[in-house]
Design an enzyme around this catalytic site. Sequence first.
Site, PDB file in Angstrom:
ATOM      1  N   ARG A   1     -26.323  39.046 -33.356  1.00 24.91           N
ATOM      2  CA  ARG A   1     -25.127  39.852 -33.252  1.00 24.91           C
ATOM      3  C   ARG A   1     -25.213  40.860 -34.376  1.00 24.91           C
ATOM      4  O   ARG A   1     -26.144  40.810 -35.177  1.00 24.91           O
ATOM      5  CB  ARG A   1     -23.852  39.019 -33.409  1.00 24.91           C
ATOM      6  CG  ARG A   1     -23.776  38.353 -34.746  1.00 24.91           C
ATOM      7  CD  ARG A   1     -22.481  37.604 -34.949  1.00 24.91           C
ATOM      8  NE  ARG A   1     -21.495  38.463 -35.588  1.00 24.91           N
ATOM      9  CZ  ARG A   1     -20.484  38.001 -36.324  1.00 24.91           C
ATOM     10  NH1 ARG A   1     -20.332  36.712 -36.494  1.00 24.91           N
ATOM     11  NH2 ARG A   1     -19.611  38.827 -36.875  1.00 24.91           N
TER      12      ARG A   1
ATOM     13  N   ASN B   1     -15.331  43.210 -34.452  1.00 30.38           N
ATOM     14  CA  ASN B   1     -15.165  41.880 -35.041  1.00 30.38           C
ATOM     15  C   ASN B   1     -15.695  41.898 -36.459  1.00 30.38           C
ATOM     16  O   ASN B   1     -16.870  42.168 -36.695  1.00 30.38           O
ATOM     17  CB  ASN B   1     -15.948  40.846 -34.235  1.00 30.38           C
ATOM     18  CG  ASN B   1     -15.773  39.449 -34.804  1.00 30.38           C
ATOM     19  OD1 ASN B   1     -14.663  38.910 -34.816  1.00 30.38           O
ATOM     20  ND2 ASN B   1     -16.868  38.875 -35.305  1.00 30.38           N
ATOM     21  N   GLU B   2     -14.827  41.604 -37.400  1.00 27.87           N
ATOM     22  CA  GLU B   2     -15.235  41.420 -38.798  1.00 27.87           C
ATOM     23  C   GLU B   2     -16.148  42.545 -39.289  1.00 27.87           C
ATOM     24  O   GLU B   2     -17.318  42.315 -39.621  1.00 27.87           O
ATOM     25  CB  GLU B   2     -15.933  40.056 -38.960  1.00 27.87           C
ATOM     26  CG  GLU B   2     -15.003  38.886 -38.685  1.00 27.87           C
ATOM     27  CD  GLU B   2     -15.706  37.529 -38.779  1.00 27.87           C
ATOM     28  OE1 GLU B   2     -16.945  37.514 -38.788  1.00 27.87           O
ATOM     29  OE2 GLU B   2     -15.018  36.504 -38.828  1.00 27.87           O
TER      30      GLU B   2
ATOM     31  N   GLU C   1      -8.543  33.942 -36.982  1.00 30.96           N
ATOM     32  CA  GLU C   1      -9.534  32.885 -36.796  1.00 30.96           C
ATOM     33  C   GLU C   1      -9.437  31.898 -37.935  1.00 30.96           C
ATOM     34  O   GLU C   1      -9.329  32.298 -39.090  1.00 30.96           O
ATOM     35  CB  GLU C   1     -10.982  33.437 -36.820  1.00 30.96           C
ATOM     36  CG  GLU C   1     -11.377  34.334 -35.696  1.00 30.96           C
ATOM     37  CD  GLU C   1     -12.848  34.773 -35.818  1.00 30.96           C
ATOM     38  OE1 GLU C   1     -13.614  34.104 -36.544  1.00 30.96           O
ATOM     39  OE2 GLU C   1     -13.195  35.786 -35.212  1.00 30.96           O
TER      40      GLU C   1
ATOM     41  N   TRP D   1     -22.290  27.714 -40.077  1.00 27.94           N
ATOM     42  CA  TRP D   1     -23.118  28.681 -40.803  1.00 27.94           C
ATOM     43  C   TRP D   1     -23.169  28.398 -42.298  1.00 27.94           C
ATOM     44  O   TRP D   1     -23.776  29.158 -43.041  1.00 27.94           O
ATOM     45  CB  TRP D   1     -22.608  30.095 -40.536  1.00 27.94           C
ATOM     46  CG  TRP D   1     -21.115  30.211 -40.600  1.00 27.94           C
ATOM     47  CD1 TRP D   1     -20.236  30.102 -39.552  1.00 27.94           C
ATOM     48  CD2 TRP D   1     -20.311  30.410 -41.764  1.00 27.94           C
ATOM     49  NE1 TRP D   1     -18.940  30.229 -39.999  1.00 27.94           N
ATOM     50  CE2 TRP D   1     -18.954  30.430 -41.349  1.00 27.94           C
ATOM     51  CE3 TRP D   1     -20.596  30.576 -43.118  1.00 27.94           C
ATOM     52  CZ2 TRP D   1     -17.889  30.597 -42.235  1.00 27.94           C
ATOM     53  CZ3 TRP D   1     -19.534  30.752 -44.009  1.00 27.94           C
ATOM     54  CH2 TRP D   1     -18.202  30.760 -43.558  1.00 27.94           C
TER      55      TRP D   1
ATOM     56  N   GLU E   1     -23.848  29.350 -32.376  1.00 21.95           N
ATOM     57  CA  GLU E   1     -22.650  28.741 -32.933  1.00 21.95           C
ATOM     58  C   GLU E   1     -22.238  27.478 -32.184  1.00 21.95           C
ATOM     59  O   GLU E   1     -21.076  27.103 -32.218  1.00 21.95           O
ATOM     60  CB  GLU E   1     -21.504  29.761 -32.956  1.00 21.95           C
ATOM     61  CG  GLU E   1     -21.840  30.959 -33.841  1.00 21.95           C
ATOM     62  CD  GLU E   1     -20.613  31.726 -34.281  1.00 21.95           C
ATOM     63  OE1 GLU E   1     -20.481  31.963 -35.489  1.00 21.95           O
ATOM     64  OE2 GLU E   1     -19.799  32.094 -33.411  1.00 21.95           O
ATOM     65  N   LYS E   2     -23.185  26.848 -31.551  1.00 22.06           N
ATOM     66  CA  LYS E   2     -22.843  25.666 -30.756  1.00 22.06           C
ATOM     67  C   LYS E   2     -22.340  24.517 -31.611  1.00 22.06           C
ATOM     68  O   LYS E   2     -21.705  23.606 -31.109  1.00 22.06           O
ATOM     69  CB  LYS E   2     -24.038  25.231 -29.904  1.00 22.06           C
ATOM     70  CG  LYS E   2     -25.216  24.769 -30.719  1.00 22.06           C
ATOM     71  CD  LYS E   2     -26.330  24.186 -29.870  1.00 22.06           C
ATOM     72  CE  LYS E   2     -27.200  25.236 -29.254  1.00 22.06           C
ATOM     73  NZ  LYS E   2     -28.072  25.974 -30.186  1.00 22.06           N
ATOM     74  N   PHE E   3     -22.661  24.539 -32.905  1.00 17.88           N
ATOM     75  CA  PHE E   3     -22.190  23.448 -33.765  1.00 17.88           C
ATOM     76  C   PHE E   3     -20.914  23.813 -34.519  1.00 17.88           C
ATOM     77  O   PHE E   3     -20.505  23.103 -35.428  1.00 17.88           O
ATOM     78  CB  PHE E   3     -23.301  23.015 -34.733  1.00 17.88           C
ATOM     79  CG  PHE E   3     -24.459  22.389 -34.018  1.00 17.88           C
ATOM     80  CD1 PHE E   3     -24.283  21.201 -33.322  1.00 17.88           C
ATOM     81  CD2 PHE E   3     -25.698  22.997 -33.989  1.00 17.88           C
ATOM     82  CE1 PHE E   3     -25.335  20.621 -32.632  1.00 17.88           C
ATOM     83  CE2 PHE E   3     -26.760  22.427 -33.299  1.00 17.88           C
ATOM     84  CZ  PHE E   3     -26.583  21.233 -32.613  1.00 17.88           C
ATOM     85  N   HIS E   4     -20.306  24.931 -34.148  1.00 19.76           N
ATOM     86  CA  HIS E   4     -18.993  25.293 -34.706  1.00 19.76           C
ATOM     87  C   HIS E   4     -17.940  24.493 -33.943  1.00 19.76           C
ATOM     88  O   HIS E   4     -17.965  24.435 -32.726  1.00 19.76           O
ATOM     89  CB  HIS E   4     -18.780  26.795 -34.517  1.00 19.76           C
ATOM     90  CG  HIS E   4     -17.666  27.359 -35.344  1.00 19.76           C
ATOM     91  ND1 HIS E   4     -16.353  27.004 -35.172  1.00 19.76           N
ATOM     92  CD2 HIS E   4     -17.677  28.259 -36.354  1.00 19.76           C
ATOM     93  CE1 HIS E   4     -15.608  27.675 -36.034  1.00 19.76           C
ATOM     94  NE2 HIS E   4     -16.397  28.445 -36.775  1.00 19.76           N
TER      95      HIS E   4
END
Lengths: 674, 674, 674
Positions: free
Chosen positions: A115, A153-154, A310, A318, A358-361
């Site tokens: 990204r 975004n950010e 958020e 991360w 980001e699957k582990f977020h």
Amino acid sequence: MSSWPHPRMRGRVAYGGDYNPEQWTPDVWREDIELMRSAGVTMVTIGLWNWAEVEPREGVYDFSRLDEVVGLLHEAGIAIDLGTPTASPPSWFFATYPHARVVTRDGVPLGFGSRGMASPSSPDYRRAAIGIADALARRYGDHPAVVLWHVHNEYGAPVGEDYSEHAVREFRRWLQERYGSLEALNHAWGTAFWGQRYDDWEHLGLPGPTPSAPNPGQQLDFRRFTDHQLRACYLAERDAIRAHAAQPITTNFMAANCPTTDLWAWAREVDVVSNDHYLTAAEVEPEVGLALAADLTRSVAGGAPWLLMEHSTSGVNWQPRNVAKRPGEMRRNSLAHVARGSDAVLFFQWRASRVGAEKFHSAMLPHGGTDTRGWREVVELGREVGALGQVAGSRVHADVAILWDTESFWAQDLPWRPSVDLDPHERIRTYHERLWRDGLTVDLAHPGADLSGYRLVLAPASYLLTRDHAANLTRYVETGGTLLVGCFSAVVNENDAVHEGGFLDPLAEVLGVRVHEHLPLREGESIEIDLAGQPVPGTIWQEDVALEGATAVGSYRDGYAPGGPAITRHRHGAGIGWYVSACPDVAGLATVLAGVYRDAGLTTAEHPGVEIVTRVGAESSFMFVINHTDREVRVPIDGNPLLGTAPVDGVLPVAPGDVAVVHHTQAAVVAATT
Amino acid sequence: MSSWPHPRMRGRVAYGGDYNPEQWTPDVWREDIELMRSAGVTMVTIGLWNWAEVEPREGVYDFSRLDEVVGLLHEAGIAIDLGTPTASPPSWFFATYPHARVVTRDGVPLGFGSRGMASPSSPDYRRAAIGIADALARRYGDHPAVVLWHVHNEYGAPVGEDYSEHAVREFRRWLQERYGSLEALNHAWGTAFWGQRYDDWEHLGLPGPTPSAPNPGQQLDFRRFTDHQLRACYLAERDAIRAHAAQPITTNFMAANCPTTDLWAWAREVDVVSNDHYLTAAEVEPEVGLALAADLTRSVAGGAPWLLMEHSTSGVNWQPRNVAKRPGEMRRNSLAHVARGSDAVLFFQWRASRVGAEKFHSAMLPHGGTDTRGWREVVELGREVGALGQVAGSRVHADVAILWDTESFWAQDLPWRPSVDLDPHERIRTYHERLWRDGLTVDLAHPGADLSGYRLVLAPASYLLTRDHAANLTRYVETGGTLLVGCFSAVVNENDAVHEGGFLDPLAEVLGVRVHEHLPLREGESIEIDLAGQPVPGTIWQEDVALEGATAVGSYRDGYAPGGPAITRHRHGAGIGWYVSACPDVAGLATVLAGVYRDAGLTTAEHPGVEIVTRVGAESSFMFVINHTDREVRVPIDGNPLLGTAPVDGVLPVAPGDVAVVHHTQAAVVAATT
Amino acid sequence: MSSWPHPRMRGRVAYGGDYNPEQWTPDVWREDIELMRSAGVTMVTIGLWNWAEVEPREGVYDFSRLDEVVGLLHEAGIAIDLGTPTASPPSWFFATYPHARVVTRDGVPLGFGSRGMASPSSPDYRRAAIGIADALARRYGDHPAVVLWHVHNEYGAPVGEDYSEHAVREFRRWLQERYGSLEALNHAWGTAFWGQRYDDWEHLGLPGPTPSAPNPGQQLDFRRFTDHQLRACYLAERDAIRAHAAQPITTNFMAANCPTTDLWAWAREVDVVSNDHYLTAAEVEPEVGLALAADLTRSVAGGAPWLLMEHSTSGVNWQPRNVAKRPGEMRRNSLAHVARGSDAVLFFQWRASRVGAEKFHSAMLPHGGTDTRGWREVVELGREVGALGQVAGSRVHADVAILWDTESFWAQDLPWRPSVDLDPHERIRTYHERLWRDGLTVDLAHPGADLSGYRLVLAPASYLLTRDHAANLTRYVETGGTLLVGCFSAVVNENDAVHEGGFLDPLAEVLGVRVHEHLPLREGESIEIDLAGQPVPGTIWQEDVALEGATAVGSYRDGYAPGGPAITRHRHGAGIGWYVSACPDVAGLATVLAGVYRDAGLTTAEHPGVEIVTRVGAESSFMFVINHTDREVRVPIDGNPLLGTAPVDGVLPVAPGDVAVVHHTQAAVVAATT
């Protein structure tokens, strides 16, 4: 210009989060919306990552799937914060415009497949971003479900600085505008040093790799330029949307955590401030850092309610070690944000991604589904947030301000300062933590702001302080304020040039001291201050302080200036100026600040580990009591609980880890608790 | 060729520093010169950073401001060390000749906006540097105020190695000259290993990024080449100046602190050696390192007086923690340099810069002005230095030499050695510190030098030692000298090839031992040597030593060779050869060296923490006593103090932190104190 | 296809090492061969680094020196393992084909002058490598001295990944073959996340520098592709050789130490597995890691004898601290490899190089020559290896398997996992060490392998576990096996997508548990498990485990899930499934595994620090007893020693540091000792 709340969200604390339907099939959308309703979700953010979906080829739009999602949400009564997907241009964009890639300081272009935006200075990126924003605004600008626009975004993450050829060209243009003449630029940057004079605008470049330290003025201006370019991207999208849409517009900040953006400037350009916040998992009491981020967000919003755009239900993905939240911690975090001014409790993200980086977020709907502790807490929190509607629109009052100046952070962060250990953010965090533990609600303030409403102003780390801003602080003291200035402050002006007259010169009069020399300590070295008989240890730093009217309240017992003044107090006009030339820790500051509080007429709270903040509305006030400890606390108060049922009669018992919100119809309690 | 002192500076220890008037307006110049006079300044260095000012466009010169400054200084009777500004070419140079930029090993060109020369192999840079040197020499070559020329600044810093295309081409040329044939190069580099043979000069490149470790011979030659190219730049400027100027010429070294220059070779090319020295702030007793740097400077100068071209009044700005000097420390540092042979006390810099990367570097005139401790100490030191004129021209005698061979350091620094923990500089510093604490004055010596004048020669770290140099050491012992060799010495020849016959083979006869295997220790591991019953601990290293005639004076109690010889002694011819196969620390060396001193007939001093060095002139000698401790010391001596007033009668009391210089008209004291 | 042993090597454990005659003159060759004979050398590897010698210009061959060496070895009766030199192309290759260089992730091409292949995707490199392999095979394909071909050297080291333009092109081609359609690729990579969709094959690139984490599917496939390209290089050379040569062909692996190659796939393509192994000097008991590497090598060889192609006589040169081997350690290491299945004891290298990057690597013939401990040990070991001929061809039996899946390691190694501290290799090493200490011989097994022969299967770290492989494990349990699964297993599928149903879903049935959340610990944090009253400490990790049929044998006393299940046991079908949701250390695993061993019917050995492994031949078995301790051990056994002379009668005493090999004519002992 529009403003928050959108009529549809009036009297509500929004609940929900980022929703990325492009990762899922339509049958999952339907399940999602049903579960959102059962969790009390009232608003979701969509559209941040779907550029490739809605513009599959340059200039060719396909809104079919987005239309369907918008329609489903609308039917379900869930409001939409509609994003522009410009934080992640499609593969065709990078293939067509390879020169639009961001280039690192070492000259490496950053490619597609992750990204991160293109070069903020690239005209191709700018045109493409405006294009998609325009197309979205034309299509959804009058859609009743859309209550907010969310540009990009950010900004500034994961990349802000760009060393591409586009950036070189735009930096020259920006410098020409800023300085007008090369003579002015040469003077501002001090190019006489090391023979760095410029005689041609075309010779100017970015502060890239050089044999030794690049010119500090050039570096500082490059940071200003980076911030400017990012904001120019935002403004271009915002204006494109505004042309076709009446809803309020925001972009999500990362208060206290984004070194490339000057939020004071950004906040002026949004209709409502919104913020992303994530705990630092390595911290044992991350709620302290949360309070600082929330206070800063509220402060850049000028005290107006803001939106927690958020945060996370549990661990993120991360950080090096993504510690999960303990039972109750998500709720305490969420309500602490509300206590400090947020009118929203929003998460990244609704449903955990099965794929991607980001699957582990953590997410509102975990991988394990609805039969999990995580989901049950999300549903329960949704119920509570729904009960807090009256809080929306109320404000937080603070008696204390801490100065926060991004330009000063940028300047102090440049290489070749006296000590790598002296970190302005650490200093501010340490002072803020002391006040948090003392139960004092704090605003952050720009050094040029009107400070007259504060009983106490702290400047723990104001390395770059212009003479104008120093005069503002001086006026504040002259008219009765109490000011505390920390070490290594008022050292340089806006060009990172040492003030004429020496370090601290612009504040010498108000503080009654001068600093003759900085005395950094060796690694691990510590010194001790004798503060009226009480020992206050310090690390990292001392100074050779010369009294010019001030009283040495504390003096050094050892180190490089034994016997010299360490902490001074000076009456100036109707107020008091304190100077702390060392780096006490949180515990040591308790001793240091006792006299400062006395001068400012402040009293501290009696409940360590308990966070008490009050929001004040037009007719009511709301006292948030957050018990971070593992024992019950009893807070003396009357009122009606918004969470819980029994009215409070004299004493409010708050269970370990619990949160109480007590409602009053008058604002009397405010003074007693802040 | 000219020589120091210039007639104007005869009988003087010069006092002053770098002066950068280009950073200031003419009114400040006048104030500067007045203050210089009140501080006793007798010489300043100008012109190091003003290329952009004096040659604003290529080939167009403007000396107007420089003329004015030179004139003002001349009027004030302040001598000038005139620099060439080639350490920082102007922006037009880099814009016109982008290929002249230095390129890093990873291929990144280093740009303008900092300091640092262009590629030393660039013909454009060479031409431009000669051009400005020529122009300056023509203009100021007979100016009476100019007493010294100062070419460039600190060759090798901040960049020395260059991987540009110019460097590739010149490296090939240099190799052709060095080796004559590819066959010779292939043999020297051992290219049969890993199939690295060259059959075409055009295939030769720099030791840039490769999948694994590059050829060691190539790397070592690249370091030689880098040194050669830098020196070629110096020689070109020197010769351009000499064509029009009669004054002596120097360039400022960074003894003990510049890995890219071989000072033995450089010193032959200057009329007077000058040196820049800065304390390492992290060290608690930085005076020890100062002594090594000063001894090395004096040694490369062949014992002749030298000039301390730069040091600092207090902290610097480029170390991680720039510790300030304590009261009296600047004075002790300055006089220690004089004691060890400097005929100058010069500082970087005169007036603290308000702008640029070095604004936090201390200066003679601090940011805080003249009402500061710093300024008062500068004035007082100027007075004292002025009283030391008789010392100028005298010399220091040393009975001990430590070998110092930059080529060996370069070779040992290459990757893939037995242990990353074994550092030749650490070894030399440790032995030197032991001798410093024992009150012994030490020269540094090249392994090929005439060593016959020394009672003791130490080779703590002679990894690369040619058979010729080994023969030189052998002759030294045969004729009665005492030699101590440290571990991992005489391992390779000039091509970094292991000596035929194995490690230490060239010294096997003189030392009576061979080394069969290196035995590096694990991180944190330590061993113990039994030295005639006394324990000597060691870290980092052991060796499997085989006796071939020597006596094992100490043996390993543990580690990888328990019971094996650790420290050996061998009578060879009329002298003694010691071998120390381990790494004792400073304390352990006291035990190790006791017997070595005995063999060499050396006695140690009785005043720990007190530095005593004597300079011997034609008719007088000058004993410097520097008390680094916090207690008074009493030194038995007669004589007349140059600092202080009362004649010394039998005992000289030196106060804590104080310095005494005692003058004798005969040289008798020398032997007693060294 | 041919196979090992070549008839000439039948009934022999080969002894020798890498020999690089190109570094030496012919007179040294003759001395070498004489010394080889006196050391019992039976096979040497030549030809790995002589490309520049045998093909001095493209397409021009000169075998004269190689012919001579081959002839000399042949005359001396020393067998030859003939290498192809393609790990180090000549200078002319890189000069002619600069685009064939490997390019780093940051875009830096890696040049000539070290070692390391060209881009495995470069057609020029492929053609050149095939060319030299073909020429060698034509010349030596029927030479009687050549008993083995050795393609290349250590594929994957020092470089494996390549980001050159060739790699981009081949990656696209490989992806097209793998996925067939962009739709399939987009789905597998989850490109809907962060808007990463591809609509054109030409937009696909390598996972190079990006602003944030690249797509995990892309990264995982790039690792697969890298492995594939390296193997394609091997296959091309192998097939070129096979066309003209009948001898077996191998390439040397680096088991347990090469992250870029999937040895299960490679082992299928060689005629005999060979392996290079070096101790990790920082480890105090490096023999434990040696056992794992040897077990893995044997396992990828399908249990067949393999060749220890390289190890070292003492220290190496490329580790930070290259610790030497203690007396006897080389012998213990060599015989431990033989015990675990090697039919060769080969070293890098025969004679220590005087030049080049590896001159400090130990060798059979040290720099110090033949009068050294090193040489004497080499000669003695050669004698012993010569006495072990009967062992050749026998096999090792193991009752326990540990799962080893390179694809899972690749996937877990990608960024943004829950904790940087959780390392699958550490987990496997820890479990393997526990079994090593318990005297249990272990195979490594692919998760898709037939596991029915094992009493116990451990999956300490199976992050990526496909549903097919999970089904294989389930079948193993259902049919009576005992399975232990470690934390963070069965998390993702082959695309690094979280399994539908959540973490561990594919094993939920066989283990009777689900994992709702990962609970990484902070740095240095630890927790404790209550295992039936016994405390088992853990670091790094916990999980929120939900029982679905299993019994919580151990539960967390503290941390983020106090009271929650930590270690579970579940009967499924005829077997038992254990789940360990934490990270116990080696000591803690003794407690954890006690019950697991019971379920599996395994008993542990009684001699801590003593390694006992048995090889079983057609008619005999050979029990290796290696005493790593400093005390004598007494092992109850009968038999005839192959090393030593006296027959063993009931008890075998093994001296400290000694090794015994006992020969039995029946295989009865096997069960008792494994």
